[in-house]
Design an enzyme around this catalytic site. Sequence first.
Site, PDB file in Angstrom:
ATOM      1  N   LYS A  60     -16.490   2.423   7.430  1.00  0.00           N
ATOM      2  CA  LYS A  60     -15.630   1.470   6.724  1.00  0.00           C
ATOM      3  C   LYS A  60     -15.171   0.416   7.730  1.00  0.00           C
ATOM      4  CE  LYS A  60     -11.441   1.310   3.808  1.00  0.00           C
ATOM      5  NZ  LYS A  60     -10.326   2.091   3.230  1.00  0.00           N
TER       6      LYS A  60
ATOM      7  N   SER B 291      -9.691   1.583  -1.806  1.00  0.00           N
ATOM      8  CA  SER B 291     -10.209   0.464  -1.054  1.00  0.00           C
ATOM      9  C   SER B 291     -11.546   0.724  -0.374  1.00  0.00           C
ATOM     10  CB  SER B 291      -9.189   0.050   0.011  1.00  0.00           C
ATOM     11  OG  SER B 291      -9.024   1.087   0.961  1.00  0.00           O
TER      12      SER B 291
ATOM     13  N   SER C 229      -7.583   5.952  -1.288  1.00  0.00           N
ATOM     14  CA  SER C 229      -8.784   5.152  -1.022  1.00  0.00           C
ATOM     15  C   SER C 229     -10.028   5.915  -0.634  1.00  0.00           C
ATOM     16  CB  SER C 229      -8.493   4.106   0.045  1.00  0.00           C
ATOM     17  OG  SER C 229      -7.808   3.027  -0.543  1.00  0.00           O
TER      18      SER C 229
HETATM   19  N1  GLN Z   1      -4.767   1.602  -4.072  1.00  0.00           N
HETATM   20  C1  GLN Z   1      -3.766   1.844  -3.085  1.00  0.00           C
HETATM   21  C2  GLN Z   1      -3.254   0.532  -2.538  1.00  0.00           C
HETATM   22  O1  GLN Z   1      -3.676  -0.470  -2.986  1.00  0.00           O
HETATM   23  C3  GLN Z   1      -4.290   2.740  -1.986  1.00  0.00           C
HETATM   24  C4  GLN Z   1      -5.128   2.051  -0.986  1.00  0.00           C
HETATM   25  C5  GLN Z   1      -5.558   2.935   0.145  1.00  0.00           C
HETATM   26  O2  GLN Z   1      -5.504   4.158   0.060  1.00  0.00           O
HETATM   27  N2  GLN Z   1      -5.931   2.301   1.245  1.00  0.00           N
HETATM   28  O3  GLN Z   1      -2.441   0.495  -1.678  1.00  0.00           O
END
Ligand code: GLN
Length: 486
Positions: A77, A152, A176
């Site tokens: 990532k 994400s 995420s």
């Molecule tokens: N969807 C969540 C956010 O927008 C989690 C994102 C994540 O785990 N990086 O913060």
Amino acid sequence: MSLHDLSVAALAAKLKAREVSAVEAAQHFLARSQKYADLGAYLATDAEVTLAQARAADARIAAGEAAPLLGVPIAHKDIFVTKDFASTAGSKMLEDYRSPFDATAVRKLAEAGAVTLGKLNCDEFAMGSANENSAYFPAKNPWDTSRIPGGSSGGSAAAVAARLAPAATATDTGGSIRQPAAFCGITGIKPTYGRASRYGMIAFASSLDQAGVMAHTAEDAALLLSAICGPDPDRDATSLDTPAEDFTRELGASIAGLRIGVPKEFFGEGLAADVRSAIDAALKQYEKLGAKLVEISLPRTELSIPVYYILAPAEASSNLARFDGVKFGHRAKQHGDLLDMYKKSRAEGFGDEVKRRIMIGTYVLSHGYYDAYYLQAQKIRRMIADDFQDAFKQCDLIAGPVAPMVAWKLGEHGKDPLADYLADIFTLPGSLAGLPGMSIPVGFGAGNMPVGLQLLGNYFAEGRLLNAAHQFQQATDFHLRKPEGF
Ligand code: GLN
């Protein structure tokens, strides 16, 4: 069987037996990544760098070295910094940024023998649930390219699901890893907060951010997770001194008598019927394997949304202060005095969602509001963690849906960030408590899209979680299903 259909474990065995070379494996996956570039999974590849790493792995194999992932190609990532590839965090702010060092997770995987295929798309600074907040392009879901892969870590999930990498790293702050794994029909795990070093992970919300992995099988996830966990006291003060573990060791143990807690709050009105029926069937499968289902309660589940969306932006507003065009990041070409330069650089470098979070975070931390928002949220976070400890008195693991619905269409949530936030409801509680969590594919819902089962364990229960996932995968074949055309 094609190379890209092999598990990490099977590929590692073939590499070790010298039935295939690391260079051949790397070339195979690089060619697929190019062929399916439209999926938007990768932000960067560099065949020269990858093949040089592969040649080095072949030399280690020839020398008889026995590292567990020797020659296995994986992708990272783009939140993890890497010396050999640009590290952008999905942001224009860090376009072409080169780190002078590798993130600990990247370094440890390389020591275990892994070869890097490239860097994977993600929401800008990991803020999002659909990968549509990437400043470059959205990644698409291989099961239906008109849909989002989740976020994400959308690029990681899309790459693994489409067999553009046998496995990938990812990060989980509020879901995420689990949510994109669920949306793309693959296996993902985040460890207990502090088990994997955050060093070299571009910071979003430091008290929540955790490194983890995605693969097809629980066995592969166990192999990779074993490589990245372990103390990193000199570089991450929040890394725990719990020693690294071989998470494959518990695989194979019977789960007869395992008590699986099913939180009633995860099965309310908001849960789509198609997701619910796949989850119910998975729970029945666990009963067949000898597990006992126990109804439990996580009474503050709903509060996890406002709590998370106060705490995460608060931490983000502080972490992102370093991107000012001087210390780090994009610098505006046209500007007046120093203050103007800061303003223009940040206005140009950050996308809308990141700006929104910085503003929310700055607001909840400001004088007069701190007590009402930030402090209050911290207190409720503690209560959410306590609720889990109460629940774990009655059960060994917790199971439920990862998300209330299957992957939605690209653009469907449009300009409504709240729609994305609400879909995080089932992953946020475990994140706020710092618990290890997984998603495993357990069926299909509307539009023939994959459904993931979330498994949560108590602190340090990664081995038990992975074995529960492994037992399910021994009895079912959802993890082997492939999206058409890949
Ligand atoms: N969807 C969540 C956010 O927008 C989690 C994102 C994540 O785990 N990086 O913060």
